[in-house]
Design a protein around this motif. Structure first.
Motif, PDB file in Angstrom:
ATOM      1  N   LEU A  61       0.825  -1.212   0.000  1.00  0.00           N
ATOM      2  CA  LEU A  61       0.000   0.000   0.000  1.00  0.00           C
ATOM      3  C   LEU A  61       0.859   1.263   0.000  1.00  0.00           C
ATOM      4  N   PHE A  62       2.005   1.203   0.689  1.00  0.00           N
ATOM      5  CA  PHE A  62       2.894   2.366   0.667  1.00  0.00           C
ATOM      6  C   PHE A  62       3.461   2.577  -0.729  1.00  0.00           C
ATOM      7  N   VAL A  63       3.912   1.494  -1.365  1.00  0.00           N
ATOM      8  CA  VAL A  63       4.427   1.597  -2.731  1.00  0.00           C
ATOM      9  C   VAL A  63       3.330   2.081  -3.673  1.00  0.00           C
ATOM     10  N   ASN A  64       2.130   1.531  -3.521  1.00  0.00           N
ATOM     11  CA  ASN A  64       1.015   1.945  -4.380  1.00  0.00           C
ATOM     12  C   ASN A  64       0.716   3.424  -4.246  1.00  0.00           C
ATOM     13  N   GLN A  65       0.942   3.949  -3.059  1.00  0.00           N
ATOM     14  CA  GLN A  65       0.672   5.360  -2.779  1.00  0.00           C
ATOM     15  C   GLN A  65       1.727   6.283  -3.365  1.00  0.00           C
ATOM     16  N   VAL A  66       3.020   5.912  -3.266  1.00  0.00           N
ATOM     17  CA  VAL A  66       4.093   6.868  -3.575  1.00  0.00           C
ATOM     18  C   VAL A  66       4.839   6.585  -4.872  1.00  0.00           C
ATOM     19  N   ALA A  67       4.796   5.354  -5.373  1.00  0.00           N
ATOM     20  CA  ALA A  67       5.626   4.996  -6.530  1.00  0.00           C
ATOM     21  C   ALA A  67       5.090   5.593  -7.824  1.00  0.00           C
ATOM     22  N   ASN A  68       6.001   6.024  -8.677  1.00  0.00           N
ATOM     23  CA  ASN A  68       5.640   6.485 -10.019  1.00  0.00           C
ATOM     24  C   ASN A  68       6.779   6.148 -10.973  1.00  0.00           C
ATOM     25  N   LYS A  69       6.590   6.456 -12.256  1.00  0.00           N
ATOM     26  CA  LYS A  69       7.577   6.043 -13.256  1.00  0.00           C
ATOM     27  C   LYS A  69       8.917   6.749 -13.106  1.00  0.00           C
ATOM     28  N   LYS A  70       8.945   7.885 -12.396  1.00  0.00           N
ATOM     29  CA  LYS A  70      10.188   8.632 -12.250  1.00  0.00           C
ATOM     30  C   LYS A  70      10.993   8.232 -11.011  1.00  0.00           C
ATOM     31  N   ASN A  71      10.307   7.870  -9.943  1.00  0.00           N
ATOM     32  CA  ASN A  71      11.033   7.666  -8.677  1.00  0.00           C
ATOM     33  C   ASN A  71      11.305   6.207  -8.327  1.00  0.00           C
ATOM     34  N   THR A  72      10.918   5.266  -9.211  1.00  0.00           N
ATOM     35  CA  THR A  72      10.993   3.842  -8.877  1.00  0.00           C
ATOM     36  C   THR A  72      12.018   3.096  -9.729  1.00  0.00           C
ATOM     37  N   ALA A  73      12.856   2.310  -9.052  1.00  0.00           N
ATOM     38  CA  ALA A  73      13.826   1.447  -9.719  1.00  0.00           C
ATOM     39  C   ALA A  73      13.569   0.000  -9.299  1.00  0.00           C
ATOM     40  N   ILE A  74      14.080  -0.947 -10.084  1.00  0.00           N
ATOM     41  CA  ILE A  74      13.927  -2.354  -9.734  1.00  0.00           C
ATOM     42  C   ILE A  74      15.288  -3.034  -9.697  1.00  0.00           C
ATOM     43  N   CYS A  75      15.424  -4.016  -8.814  1.00  0.00           N
ATOM     44  CA  CYS A  75      16.674  -4.763  -8.657  1.00  0.00           C
ATOM     45  C   CYS A  75      16.346  -6.254  -8.688  1.00  0.00           C
TER      46      CYS A  75
END
Length: 370
Positions: free
Chosen positions: A231-245
């Motif tokens: 829910l926190f990720v769903n709230q704050v994540a967007n295409k600019k601020n999110t990376a994946i590892c």
């Protein structure tokens, strides 16, 4: 015959929808190659919230303490445990200066709320960059912190990692658990790559303290017992601020449930948060799961009646081939390729479980944080 006509054309539509998701959505992760980021050596706080996890901390905490990373602290949050969790934490803290303990006692307002305990731990951490895992998780290598932290940048303030489960030989339940985890990871990695990130897992998740407080932490869903990660990720994540590892050395591995009853309860808690996702995410996820369900229901109905069976068989095989093709590479990336042999069976089993969970959650509320 009119009814069978409807089923037949509906089956075609479902196959098309499934093909679109596989070819235009999930292929993003299939074709993605993980870039090896340069070592940043940023100061980072590893945060672990534990409730009655004395044994797991004893076993797994040394693997975090011995990480090959120059400067990191470990924030251990004892969330009102009634076993020896606090005692174990204190033993480790007496031997390692970089361990900080946050002892959380039951609060009438936030009784049994993990988000409250996590918030206190985040506030107590000294570093801007935060890396989260669970007490029953272990990093698969001594380079876990290095790989996860390397994806932070001025723009990337949130890093989604992979948290798998250890393998249990000759266990069908274990394969189902790992398959569900693989499917979920494939979804959230693909969607993040498309610029519409919607969730992450607390077993392996990182974000900045600034991002946490800028978005008022968990306040928007503090009354929802579960969802401190997705829910926190769903709230704050967007295409600019999110990376994946998704490099292997950046994985964590958890202890899987060993009984179907325990796993079912766990999944009920996880699934219960999906209704709080953003509308666009709920629509996409509903399309994915409903089209999977209808694919098998319509296919079985048409095969039983042998209605246009040649066309139905061709469409069925077309979808299965696409599925194997798109799943093949990600399963190797995430070290779950042994699941491919049972792919159709595991998918049907998981669909039935998910449908059962959905019905159960409508009838009664699931249990939460221990």
């Amino acid at each position: 015959m009119i009814f069978l006509d409807f089923i037949f054309y509906a089956f075609i539509a479902v196959v098309v929808i499934q093909a679109i998701f596989y070819i235009f959505f999930f292929i993003k992760f299939t074709l993605l190659k993980q870039e090896k980021k340069s070592r940043k050596n940023i100061d980072i706080s590893v945060i672990i919230c534990a409730k009655n996890e004395a044994e797991n901390l004893q076993n797994f905490l040394p693997l975090i303490i011995n990480q090959d990373y120059p400067d990191f602290e470990i924030v251990l949050i004892n969330d009102a445990s009634h076993d020896d969790t606090l005692k174990v934490m204190e033993q480790f803290a007496s031997q390692h200066e970089n361990i900080k303990i946050v002892n959380v006692k039951n609060n009438e307002t936030f009784w049994g709320n993990k988000k409250y305990a996590l918030t206190l731990g985040i506030k107590a951490s000294k570093n801007e960059f935060l890396l989260f895992t669970d007490a029953d998780c272990k990093p698969v290598s001594k380079y876990w912190i290095r790989h996860m932290s390397s994806h932070f940048s001025k723009k990337k303030q949130l890093v989604l990692g992979y948290g798998g489960y250890s393998k249990i030989k000759n266990s069908l339940l274990n394969k189902l658990i790992r398959f569900e985890t693989l499917v979920t990871a494939m979804h959230y990695f693909s969607f993040a790559k498309l610029g519409i990130p919607y969730m992450g897992v607390g077993r392996n998740l990182a974000y900045t303290k600034n991002e946490f407080f800028k978005n008022n932490g968990f306040i928007n869903h503090i009354k929802v017992q579960s969802g401190d990660d997705d829910l926190f990720v769903n709230q704050v994540a967007n295409k600019k601020n999110t990376a994946i590892c998704f490099l292997k050395n950046g994985f964590t591995e958890s202890i899987p449930k060993t009984t179907f009853k325990d796993w079912f309860k766990q999944k009920r808690r996880h699934v219960s948060t999906a209704k709080y996702y953003k509308l666009k995410h709920k629509i996409l996820l509903t399309l994915i799961y409903s089209s999977q369900l209808l694919f098998w229901v319509f296919a079985i109905a048409l095969f039983i009646t042998t209605y246009n069976w040649q066309i139905v068989l061709a469409l069925f095989l077309f979808r299965i081939i696409i599925q194997y093709t798109i799943f093949g590479i990600p399963s190797k990336k995430l070290k779950e390729n042994d699941l491919l042999v049972l792919l159709p069976f595991l998918e049907v089993f998981l669909i039935i479980v998910q449908l059962t969970i959905f019905i159960n959650n409508l009838i009664s509320k699931p249990n939460y944080w221990k």
